[in-house]
Design a protein around this motif. Sequence first.
Motif, PDB file in Angstrom:
ATOM      1  N   VAL A  15       9.766  -1.642   8.570  1.00 44.70           N
ATOM      2  CA  VAL A  15       9.005  -1.754   7.323  1.00 44.70           C
ATOM      3  C   VAL A  15       9.752  -1.071   6.183  1.00 44.70           C
ATOM      4  CG1 VAL A  15       6.944  -0.919   6.138  1.00 44.70           C
ATOM      5  CG2 VAL A  15       6.736  -2.026   8.361  1.00 44.70           C
ATOM      6  N   LEU A 240      -4.317   5.427   3.495  1.00 47.90           N
ATOM      7  CA  LEU A 240      -4.975   4.846   2.334  1.00 47.90           C
ATOM      8  C   LEU A 240      -5.269   5.901   1.278  1.00 47.90           C
ATOM      9  CD1 LEU A 240      -6.088   1.901   2.509  1.00 47.90           C
ATOM     10  CD2 LEU A 240      -8.288   3.026   2.283  1.00 47.90           C
ATOM     11  N   GLY A 243      -2.345   6.809  -0.869  1.00 49.74           N
ATOM     12  CA  GLY A 243      -2.146   5.899  -1.991  1.00 49.74           C
ATOM     13  C   GLY A 243      -3.036   6.253  -3.169  1.00 49.74           C
ATOM     14  N   GLU A 244      -4.287   6.593  -2.862  1.00 49.99           N
ATOM     15  CA  GLU A 244      -5.223   6.974  -3.926  1.00 49.99           C
ATOM     16  C   GLU A 244      -4.781   8.264  -4.612  1.00 49.99           C
ATOM     17  OE1 GLU A 244      -8.585   5.572  -4.852  1.00 49.99           O
ATOM     18  OE2 GLU A 244      -7.286   3.945  -4.207  1.00 49.99           O
ATOM     19  N   ALA A 285       6.441   4.756   0.139  1.00 52.93           N
ATOM     20  CA  ALA A 285       6.275   3.885   1.302  1.00 52.93           C
ATOM     21  C   ALA A 285       6.647   4.646   2.568  1.00 52.93           C
ATOM     22  CB  ALA A 285       7.124   2.628   1.160  1.00 52.93           C
ATOM     23  N   PHE A 288       3.852   6.980   3.428  1.00 53.97           N
ATOM     24  CA  PHE A 288       2.717   6.227   3.971  1.00 53.97           C
ATOM     25  C   PHE A 288       2.977   5.858   5.434  1.00 53.97           C
ATOM     26  CE2 PHE A 288       0.783   2.176   5.018  1.00 53.97           C
ATOM     27  CZ  PHE A 288      -0.528   2.332   4.598  1.00 53.97           C
TER      28      PHE A 288
ATOM     29  N   MET B   1      -7.217   0.098  -2.270  1.00 54.43           N
ATOM     30  CA  MET B   1      -8.558  -0.148  -2.762  1.00 54.43           C
ATOM     31  C   MET B   1      -9.311  -1.095  -1.839  1.00 54.43           C
ATOM     32  SD  MET B   1      -9.164   1.577  -5.410  1.00 54.43           S
ATOM     33  CE  MET B   1      -9.947   1.287  -6.965  1.00 54.43           C
ATOM     34  N   SER B   3      -8.980  -1.864   1.294  1.00 57.05           N
ATOM     35  CA  SER B   3      -9.398  -1.435   2.626  1.00 57.05           C
ATOM     36  C   SER B   3     -10.535  -0.445   2.522  1.00 57.05           C
ATOM     37  CB  SER B   3      -8.241  -0.832   3.394  1.00 57.05           C
ATOM     38  OG  SER B   3      -7.052  -1.078   2.748  1.00 57.05           O
ATOM     39  N   ILE B   4     -10.597   0.316   1.407  1.00 55.90           N
ATOM     40  CA  ILE B   4     -11.742   1.185   1.207  1.00 55.90           C
ATOM     41  C   ILE B   4     -12.989   0.319   1.158  1.00 55.90           C
ATOM     42  CG2 ILE B   4     -12.890   2.641  -0.477  1.00 55.90           C
ATOM     43  CD1 ILE B   4     -10.317   3.911  -1.112  1.00 55.90           C
ATOM     44  N   ARG B 122       5.140  -8.805   8.933  1.00 54.87           N
ATOM     45  CA  ARG B 122       5.962  -7.665   8.508  1.00 54.87           C
ATOM     46  C   ARG B 122       5.976  -7.571   6.978  1.00 54.87           C
ATOM     47  NH1 ARG B 122       5.753  -7.101  13.302  1.00 54.87           N
ATOM     48  NH2 ARG B 122       3.788  -6.301  12.501  1.00 54.87           N
ATOM     49  N   ASP B 125       2.928  -5.860   6.095  1.00 46.47           N
ATOM     50  CA  ASP B 125       3.063  -4.417   6.371  1.00 46.47           C
ATOM     51  C   ASP B 125       3.741  -3.707   5.208  1.00 46.47           C
ATOM     52  OD1 ASP B 125       1.835  -4.480   8.762  1.00 46.47           O
ATOM     53  OD2 ASP B 125       3.659  -4.498   9.987  1.00 46.47           O
ATOM     54  N   VAL B 126       4.806  -4.359   4.663  1.00 51.88           N
ATOM     55  CA  VAL B 126       5.518  -3.739   3.548  1.00 51.88           C
ATOM     56  C   VAL B 126       4.606  -3.639   2.331  1.00 51.88           C
ATOM     57  CG1 VAL B 126       7.445  -3.993   1.967  1.00 51.88           C
ATOM     58  CG2 VAL B 126       7.763  -4.473   4.379  1.00 51.88           C
ATOM     59  N   LEU B 128       1.461  -3.399   2.298  1.00 50.74           N
ATOM     60  CA  LEU B 128       0.442  -2.370   2.531  1.00 50.74           C
ATOM     61  C   LEU B 128       1.025  -0.965   2.416  1.00 50.74           C
ATOM     62  CD1 LEU B 128      -1.655  -3.737   5.519  1.00 50.74           C
ATOM     63  CD2 LEU B 128      -2.437  -3.346   3.194  1.00 50.74           C
ATOM     64  N   ALA B 129       2.332  -0.842   2.719  1.00 56.44           N
ATOM     65  CA  ALA B 129       2.930   0.491   2.761  1.00 56.44           C
ATOM     66  C   ALA B 129       3.133   1.073   1.368  1.00 56.44           C
ATOM     67  CB  ALA B 129       4.268   0.449   3.496  1.00 56.44           C
ATOM     68  N   ILE B 130       3.226   0.203   0.355  1.00 56.34           N
ATOM     69  CA  ILE B 130       3.438   0.705  -1.002  1.00 56.34           C
ATOM     70  C   ILE B 130       2.085   0.943  -1.663  1.00 56.34           C
ATOM     71  CG2 ILE B 130       4.471   0.188  -3.239  1.00 56.34           C
ATOM     72  CD1 ILE B 130       6.400  -1.669  -1.720  1.00 56.34           C
ATOM     73  N   PRO B 131       1.797   2.169  -2.119  1.00 52.64           N
ATOM     74  CA  PRO B 131       0.522   2.449  -2.780  1.00 52.64           C
ATOM     75  C   PRO B 131       0.246   1.422  -3.882  1.00 52.64           C
ATOM     76  CG  PRO B 131       1.732   4.484  -2.493  1.00 52.64           C
ATOM     77  CD  PRO B 131       2.630   3.378  -2.029  1.00 52.64           C
ATOM     78  N   LEU B 133      -1.107   1.160  -6.800  1.00 57.93           N
ATOM     79  CA  LEU B 133      -0.742   1.358  -8.211  1.00 57.93           C
ATOM     80  C   LEU B 133       0.774   1.234  -8.400  1.00 57.93           C
ATOM     81  CD1 LEU B 133      -1.758   2.039 -11.090  1.00 57.93           C
ATOM     82  CD2 LEU B 133      -1.169   4.381 -10.613  1.00 57.93           C
ATOM     83  N   LEU B 134       1.548   1.801  -7.449  1.00 63.66           N
ATOM     84  CA  LEU B 134       3.011   1.716  -7.548  1.00 63.66           C
ATOM     85  C   LEU B 134       3.474   0.273  -7.400  1.00 63.66           C
ATOM     86  CD1 LEU B 134       4.313   4.819  -5.577  1.00 63.66           C
ATOM     87  CD2 LEU B 134       3.938   4.540  -8.013  1.00 63.66           C
TER      88      LEU B 134
END
Lengths: 312, 282
Positions: A15, A240, A243-244, A285, A288, B1, B3-4, B122, B125-126, B128-131, B133-134
């Motif tokens: 990833v 999660l 990220g917040e 990333a 995370f 957001m 998934s919350i 995959r 996955d990438v 999801l891995a980046i926050p 907002l970023l």
Amino acid sequence: MWSYVLRRLGQALLVLLVAFTATFFLLHYLPGDAVIARYGSPQLGLSSAEVAEIRASMGADQPVWTQFWLALTGFLTGNLGYSAQTGASVSSMLTTALPETAALTLTSFLLAVVLAFTIAFTSTFGRFAWLRRVMRALPPLFISIPVFWLAIVLIQIFSFQLGLVPVIGASDLQALVLPSLAISVPIAAPLAQILVSSIDEVRSQPFVSVVRAKGASTNWLLWRNVLGNALLPALTIAGLLFGELIAGAVVTETIFGRSGIGRMTEQAVANRDMPVLQAIVVLSAATFVLINLIVDLLYPVLDPRLRKKVRV
Amino acid sequence: MSSIATVFTRSRKAQTGTSLLRPSVLLAFGALGVTVSWALVPGLFTSYDPIANVGPSLQAPNAEHFFGTDSTGRDVLSRVIYGARETLTGALMAVAVGFLVGTAMGVLSGSSHRSVDEVLMRIVDVLLAIPSLLLSLSVIILLGYGTVNVAIAVGITSIAAFARLSRSQVVQVSRSDFVEAAYGSGGSFGTVLWRHILPNSLTPVLALAALQFGSAILQISTLGFLGYGAPPPTPEWGLMIAESRDFVATAWWLTTLPGLVLVITVLSTNRLSYAIQARRNA
């Protein structure tokens, strides 16, 4: 067990590699040239030969794949490239900014945990029905409040109306209060919600009745039997929440004028400073992925029921 | 957001009733109805021009200007009313981007060969891995500022959630007896996908779309606040709050009232999607 660990580790690395590669090529093929942007301006008076020399010294004249390899090994050895705006090394910029943001996010996280536990316990064990209902209504409200607005309202109330936190000349600790309060609210919400539902779930299980029948007090039951089981689901949203926290740092550091990584991010976007943003994106990333990896590996350690499933 | 939001729906199942006629749901309907009509026909609700100077500056809320006036003498309420269009269309676009791209990825992933599935997941996955907002900031740095670009950026952050959900739905439905039967009675892959698998996996995805709408409003106003959205005279809620930041000490109404409208809108959207979800689960 070990094959599971290795597989998860491999996935995590994959990833990260894909994230790095994607941001690298986006940066590379983006219109605009960082070298020209910085050294090409006529005021500097550099001839095109001199610019070409700078380009060569930075490795920007090499084929793409060589550059990719250099950037990748650079990242692995802690060299994150140079800001397109100021020319400063991104790693040293990050090192300077990190303590500020670490203090802010850690305080916010602790505050959020305290807030979430208060909400969860009061909404389950509160003395009055109305209190429990109010507490249950809080998380959905909290998640609907934008951090930037909350931060401004907090400044309005605590700094200007009540005069409790000075706007100018606040001590380090005072300056942390309002931004971390603002960040903690949307983080406490999902945490409280998960705690509430898992406490509800654990409380209705037969083993709790058995322990109670043996004469355990509510407190004993809560701390010894319910809490441990209820905490496990909360771990799953750890990544999660990270990220917040980052999003909250970007917004509050901008509002409160703190010079941390969030502010750095905001300025990188304003200046279209891709190398800085790339480093921040890849590093978050990585964090995370690391958090999720730890949670996944920790889960079977904390919950014996899962340990068996993994071995089989 | 996103998934919350899914976490919320799962945990609320136990406690919310199933009726759409509960007072809180009716209130949410009402509030959202008002915002939507503001967006559709703003001229019906205010006679003031949102970007023209209509009176003395920095007036506190009064009978003539319910939300007061801002530093250049513009009517704040009419800016909020016209701003509803900006915010709601942005959120709609964002959800459309996430829904279309995410669902296409999920369906493709759930119904094709394992290697395709692996590659697509995959990518998810990438993402999801980046926050989030970023991720949206990275998209904005590539595309540039503006209302549409912000909507696309926010939409991209929700692709992963849509892709995961639709994939799991498709996989689940494909294993059911009636899909086997449809194949058995001679249906080709395309017809079975279109006539049986898609309609049966769409409902939960639509529920997610409703949830994403509220989160898109929050994200769009945050990006607007940071100054990446519509340029200044535009009445956008986040931008309005950013512009009046310097007047916090003297003019509370400039930031507080537009923010309250924003919170009520997001809260109502969330309340409605929980109600729909609860009804579906009942």
